[in-house]
Each structure stands twice: as C-alpha cells, then as structure tokens.
Enzyme design. Structure first.
Site, PDB file in Angstrom:
ATOM      1  N   GLU A  97       0.843  -1.206   0.000  1.00  0.00           N
ATOM      2  CA  GLU A  97       0.000   0.000   0.000  1.00  0.00           C
ATOM      3  C   GLU A  97       0.873   1.248   0.000  1.00  0.00           C
ATOM      4  O   GLU A  97       1.998   1.221   0.501  1.00  0.00           O
ATOM      5  CB  GLU A  97      -0.865   0.018   1.266  1.00  0.00           C
ATOM      6  N   ASP A  98       0.336   2.319  -0.552  1.00  0.00           N
ATOM      7  CA  ASP A  98       1.060   3.582  -0.508  1.00  0.00           C
ATOM      8  C   ASP A  98       1.016   4.199   0.892  1.00  0.00           C
ATOM      9  O   ASP A  98       2.025   4.620   1.432  1.00  0.00           O
ATOM     10  CB  ASP A  98       0.499   4.572  -1.550  1.00  0.00           C
ATOM     11  N   ASP A 101      -4.106   5.482   6.312  1.00  0.00           N
ATOM     12  CA  ASP A 101      -4.610   6.717   6.904  1.00  0.00           C
ATOM     13  C   ASP A 101      -5.597   6.328   8.015  1.00  0.00           C
ATOM     14  O   ASP A 101      -5.180   5.980   9.114  1.00  0.00           O
ATOM     15  CB  ASP A 101      -5.254   7.523   5.769  1.00  0.00           C
ATOM     16  N   PHE A 150      -1.262  16.134   4.193  1.00  0.00           N
ATOM     17  CA  PHE A 150      -1.598  15.521   2.910  1.00  0.00           C
ATOM     18  C   PHE A 150      -0.344  15.445   2.049  1.00  0.00           C
ATOM     19  O   PHE A 150       0.253  16.463   1.712  1.00  0.00           O
ATOM     20  CB  PHE A 150      -2.707  16.290   2.195  1.00  0.00           C
ATOM     21  N   ARG A 163       1.628  12.196  -8.874  1.00  0.00           N
ATOM     22  CA  ARG A 163       1.933  10.783  -8.611  1.00  0.00           C
ATOM     23  C   ARG A 163       3.352  10.397  -8.990  1.00  0.00           C
ATOM     24  O   ARG A 163       3.951   9.522  -8.390  1.00  0.00           O
ATOM     25  CB  ARG A 163       1.026   9.891  -9.478  1.00  0.00           C
TER      26      ARG A 163
HETATM   27  P1  IMP Z   1      -7.657   4.893   4.528  1.00  0.00           P
HETATM   28  O1  IMP Z   1      -8.684   3.914   4.075  1.00  0.00           O
HETATM   29  O2  IMP Z   1      -8.264   6.043   5.287  1.00  0.00           O
HETATM   30  O3  IMP Z   1      -6.513   4.257   5.295  1.00  0.00           O
HETATM   31  O4  IMP Z   1      -7.099   5.627   3.266  1.00  0.00           O
HETATM   32  C1  IMP Z   1      -6.272   5.043   2.420  1.00  0.00           C
HETATM   33  C2  IMP Z   1      -6.247   5.765   1.083  1.00  0.00           C
HETATM   34  O5  IMP Z   1      -6.536   7.179   1.150  1.00  0.00           O
HETATM   35  C3  IMP Z   1      -4.847   5.673   0.577  1.00  0.00           C
HETATM   36  O6  IMP Z   1      -4.604   4.439  -0.076  1.00  0.00           O
HETATM   37  C4  IMP Z   1      -4.756   6.861  -0.335  1.00  0.00           C
HETATM   38  O7  IMP Z   1      -5.253   6.539  -1.622  1.00  0.00           O
HETATM   39  C5  IMP Z   1      -5.650   7.903   0.307  1.00  0.00           C
HETATM   40  N1  IMP Z   1      -4.847   8.842   1.125  1.00  0.00           N
HETATM   41  C6  IMP Z   1      -4.822   8.951   2.463  1.00  0.00           C
HETATM   42  N2  IMP Z   1      -3.976   9.919   2.867  1.00  0.00           N
HETATM   43  C7  IMP Z   1      -3.435  10.440   1.738  1.00  0.00           C
HETATM   44  C8  IMP Z   1      -2.460  11.483   1.490  1.00  0.00           C
HETATM   45  O8  IMP Z   1      -1.882  12.131   2.388  1.00  0.00           O
HETATM   46  N3  IMP Z   1      -2.169  11.719   0.186  1.00  0.00           N
HETATM   47  C9  IMP Z   1      -2.736  11.043  -0.846  1.00  0.00           C
HETATM   48  N4  IMP Z   1      -3.640  10.054  -0.656  1.00  0.00           N
HETATM   49  C10 IMP Z   1      -3.991   9.760   0.627  1.00  0.00           C
HETATM   50 MG    MG Z   2      -3.802   3.391  -1.560  1.00  0.00          MG
END
Ligand code: IMP
Ligand code: MG
Length: 176
Positions: A97-98, A101, A150, A163
């Site tokens: 995963e990138d 959050d 962010f 990206r």
């Molecule tokens: P989660 O489900 O809240 O953990 O969110 C995960 C997804 O939200 C990540 O895979 C990203 O695609 C997006 N995301 C969350 N924070 C960021 C950020 O700081 N920059 C860009 N994308 C983010």
């Molecule tokens: Mg992601």
C-alpha cells in the site's frame, strides 16, 4: 490558488528505506515465495521498487477498490472496482500500500481477502499516519510514520496530480 510541493522525504531516503524493507521481507520469507498484491493506483510505484529488491520469488497481482457511501457519509466499507486475476488459496500474500490513513481500506480489504483462504496475509505500507487511525489494522512493515499532512509523490496523488514525483512531498496552497 497556487500549489507548491515541499519535500518531506527525499528520493534517496525513500529508496534506501525501501531497500531496507525488502531486505527484512526477504529474510522473513526465506524458503517461501511472496504473492505481492498492489492496491491501485497509489501503491504501484512502491510495489515495483519493493518487488525489484526482494530476493525470494515474487508473483504480482493488482486490485482497485473504492469506498462505499450513501452520498455524503462514507460507510467505511470498500467495494472492489478491479478484482485480482488469480486465486489466493494457499499463498503467502503481502499487500503493498502507498499509505495507511484511517485504516478503513485495509481493514475491509483484509477481511475480503481472508475469505479466499490464503496461507497468510501481511501488510506492507510505504507511509503510515498513525494519528489518523480509526479502523483496526495490523501493519507488518512500515516505511515511514508521517504526521497528519496531505502528501503526494511516489504514487500518491492530489486530484490525479503529482503521482510521478520521485520523492514524498507536502502540498502547500498559496493565494497568488
Ligand atoms: P484509509 O482507508 O483512510 O486508510 O485511506 C487510504 C487511502 O486514502 C490511501 O490508499 C490513499 O489513496 C488515500 N490517502 C490517504 N492519505 C493520503 C495522502 O496524504 N495523500 C494522498 N492520498 C492519501
Ligand atoms: Mg492506496
């Protein structure tokens, strides 16, 4: 409004950390092979850089998810937009995963993938924002813990932009 990107983690540091993660993963999976799953699109740069440096055999698959919602409020659950090509039965799965959050995406993804009877599932993320966590997720490998800002680059986008930056940056908004 203008946007400026401030470097948070330079390219060299990201690459060095990915090499360290790959070394650790190669050690942990010695004698096994890894079925590496990329969560598109954000995870793709990280997955490739990681996969190139892992020394045990690696197979790749890709999926894409989006969150369910009733219009304004997200239920948190995820919907599969593009599913994997291959079954997971008996495989040692590693999700690349990138960023983690809230943790929602991975919480639901792991739940879905466990039903396909893999031998194991582990999670590897380039970035983690631990302060933002609301869902229960066990992350096995983390590149960097970062503050609640962010970020873009290395696969992460802001409205599909940035990206392809080779470093991790923070978007700063200006008035001019
Ligand atoms: P989660 O489900 O809240 O953990 O969110 C995960 C997804 O939200 C990540 O895979 C990203 O695609 C997006 N995301 C969350 N924070 C960021 C950020 O700081 N920059 C860009 N994308 C983010
Ligand atoms: Mg992601």
């Amino acid at each position: 409004m203008t946007e400026k990107i401030k470097v948070l983690i330079p390219e060299q540091d990201v690459n060095k950390r990915i090499a360290d993660l790959a070394a650790q993963i190669s050690k942990d999976y010695e004698g096994k092979s890894i079925h590496l799953i990329c969560v598109l699109k954000g995870g793709v740069f990280f997955m490739c850089e990681l996969a190139k440096r892992i020394t045990v055999p690696v197979s790749l698959d890709f999926m894409s998810v989006s969150s369910y919602g009733n219009g304004t409020v997200s239920s948190g659950a995820v919907r599969i937009v593009k599913d994997l090509d291959e079954p997971l039965e008996g495989k040692d799965v590693l999700i690349a995963e990138d960023i983690v959050d809230s943790g929602n995406t991975l919480h639901y993804l792991v739940e879905i993938l466990y039903k396909r009877n893999p031998a194991s599932i582990k999670i590897c993320t380039l970035l983690d924002k631990p302060d933002r966590r609301t869902a229960d997720v066990k992350v096995d490998y983390t590149g960097f813990n970062i503050p609640d800002e962010f970020v873009v680059g290395y696969g992460l986008d802001y409205a599909q932009k940035y990206r392809t930056l080779p470093f991790i940056g923070v978007v700063e908004f200006g008035q001019d």
